[in-house]
Design an enzyme around this catalytic site. Structure first.
Site, PDB file in Angstrom:
ATOM      1  N   GLU A 117     -13.819  -3.198  -5.604  1.00 10.84           N
ATOM      2  CA  GLU A 117     -12.797  -4.200  -5.281  1.00 10.84           C
ATOM      3  C   GLU A 117     -11.465  -3.471  -5.309  1.00 10.84           C
ATOM      4  OE1 GLU A 117     -10.031  -6.284  -5.003  1.00 10.84           O
ATOM      5  OE2 GLU A 117     -10.288  -7.192  -6.973  1.00 10.84           O
ATOM      6  N   CYS A 136      -4.580  -8.586  -7.327  1.00 15.32           N
ATOM      7  CA  CYS A 136      -4.999  -8.194  -5.975  1.00 15.32           C
ATOM      8  C   CYS A 136      -4.979  -9.388  -5.038  1.00 15.32           C
ATOM      9  CB  CYS A 136      -6.371  -7.551  -6.011  1.00 15.32           C
ATOM     10  SG  CYS A 136      -7.590  -8.484  -6.932  1.00 15.32           S
TER      11      CYS A 136
END
Length: 515
Positions: free
Chosen positions: A286, A320
């Site tokens: 990720e 994020c």
């Protein structure tokens, strides 16, 4: 039978008793500051001469804790311990592995405010952000435990006459888990226990900016009954130790959360088959985002501004999933921009230990310098509407910053900043807005604020992100409700907190018996 999974509730800090309980937890953690934490390799506590010092980003003079720093030699010992433990752990019944996660969740629930207080101290999370981080960690433990019980018997497959066929999942081996600073409990715990409950053993390398929270969590897993060697705690040691383990022929998989640059490097190095290696390593990655909120011309203006500000400036934009691009149709552009500026100016920036604080510091000097450099770039690329100022005299504080009239191809609209900076750009129509939204290398989260059902359905098909939200912000995915992971350079779209995440940590075995 297991009790159905339910999301861990957030603490109501408007209640006086909850305020008092959290203050008490902060006082307790204050009394624990400065302690030393060893590496954990198998059943051994290992202390090294070189240390990693964890600093409170809101108060640089305060040492949260000190951890021993790993070496290549110790990494090899951790690998040997993990390999040895795997031989017995892989044979443990999934129910038994799940029970350890349930017990750990219960311990964490009892110590919820304590762990949240460590998050306040170690990474500067304000109360609500810290509480949500801890709740998410509990969610991961509960959700993955239940998932593993469901997967225990595998998946039914067809059998022909005179033949019996089964399809079930078995563990992979030793996994290297590399976790980030921004969700140092939730993501660290989630990635770790997903690997463990599926029967693998783990070498955990938490962020050097948040090693104490990880050390405390490892203690919880031990208390819950996890056997020695299943989880090895190996912080520090710079990139060389990480690369050694990424390239190690006995590493079976790598679970990484962090920057695009490091994620791509891991993907590249993991692809090389080393002498003595019997498999292709699996990488679960990720790697960040450049997330956008689109505001349609018929949108609820207040909802749009609130969503942009909350998504851009929650935890100082160090998510994020944070909104770093606001793409607003020209008919309502000025209205949405001006209201967002008003709301941003109302935010309280300061000590995260105070309940009223909305935004604390950014994590460290490196991040502070990077974000301030992007603010300078923003002054050339757009119009500074609010913020733009930083103060690192005591901690690493940056004001919530909004730039207007930024070109969709500008650096501010293309590069991940990971700080409290959002750029506004104007779209001619909804198709143009979607075109801008998809015009980055990333594809993690996005949101659309609109009352137009046709446009929402168009976005459902054409807005190319892993997590898309309608008429709300683009942060705040909840385990089991919003499986989380992104497209393109946002990673491998391994949906954390989703129905197929655990399968990434296993391999499927078909057995066919003829009669």
């Amino acid at each position: 039978m297991t009790v159905p999974y339910k999301h861990e509730p957030f603490t109501d800090f408007s209640a006086a008793q909850n305020q008092q309980a959290f203050q008490a937890a902060l006082q307790y953690v204050q009394s624990q500051l400065g302690k030393e934490y060893p590496l954990i390799i198998g059943s051994e506590r290992v202390t090294t001469e070189e240390k990693v010092i964890s600093i409170n980003p809101a108060n640089k003079a305060e040492v949260v804790g000190v951890v021993s720093k790993a070496t290549k030699e110790l990494a090899e010992q951790a690998m040997e311990a993990a390999l040895k433990a795997f031989e017995t752990w892989k044979k443990q019944a999934p129910q038994a592995r799940a029970q350890i996660l349930f017990r750990a969740a219960a311990i964490l629930r009892r110590r919820k405010h304590e762990f949240s207080a460590y998050l306040v101290k170690e990474v500067g999370k304000p109360w609500k952000e810290a509480d949500a981080d801890t709740a998410e960690a509990i969610d991961f433990l509960e959700y993955y435990a239940r998932q593993m019980i469901q997967l225990e018997k595998g998946v039914p497959v067809l059998s022909r006459s005179g033949e019996s066929n089964t399809f079930r999942y078995i563990p992979l081996g030793v996994g290297l888990v590399i976790s980030p600073f921004n969700f140092p409990l939730a993501i660290m715990a989630g990635t770790t226990v997903a690997a463990i409950v599926t029967g693998n053993t783990v070498i955990l390398r938490p962020s050097d900016r948040a090693p104490i929270v990880a050390a405390k969590f490892v203690e919880v897993m031990e208390e819950a009954g996890l056997p020695a060697g299943v989880l090895n705690y190996l912080p520090g040691g710079e990139a060389e130790v990480g690369e050694y383990l990424v390239e190690h022929p006995k590493t079976r998989f790598i679970s990484f959360t962090g920057s695009r640059a490091v994620g791509c490097r891991i993907y590249e190095r993991a692809a090389i088959v080393q002498p003595g290696q019997k498999w292709l390593k699996r990488v679960i990655a990720e790697m960040g985002g450049k997330d956008a909120i689109i505001v349609d011309k018929d949108a609820d203006i207040e909802l749009a501004a609130q969503s942009i500000v909350a998504s851009a400036f929650g935890f100082s934009g160090q998510k994020c999933s944070a909104c770093s691009r606001a793409i607003v149709l020209e008919e309502v552009y000025d209205e949405v921009l001006n209201r967002s500026v008003e709301l941003a100016k109302q935010l309280t920036v300061g000590n995260p230990e105070e309940q009223a604080t909305f935004m604390g510091p950014v994590i460290d000097q490196v991040s502070f310098d990077k974000i301030m450099s992007y603010i300078e770039i923003g002054k050339q690329e757009g119009k500074l509407m609010t913020g733009g100022e930083g103060d690192n005299s005591k901690g690493f504080f940056i004001q919530p910053t909004i730039f207007a009239d930024v070109d969709p191809n500008a650096r501010l609209m293309q590069e991940e900043i990971f700080g409290p900076v959002v750029a506004f750009t104007k779209a001619k129509d909804f198709d143009h807005a979607l075109e801008i939204a998809n015009n980055t290398d990333y594809g993690l989260t996005g949101a659309v604020i609109s009352r137009n059902r046709t446009n929402l359905e168009k976005a459902r098909e054409e807005f190319h992100v892993g997590n898309l939200y309608f008429n709300r912000g683009c942060t705040g995915a909840i385990v089991g409700y919003h499986p989380f992971g992104g497209f393109n350079m946002s990673g491998t779209d391994s949906k954390a907190g989703g129905p197929d995440y655990l399968i990434l940590h296993m391999q499927a075995k078909t057995v066919s018996e003829a009669f």
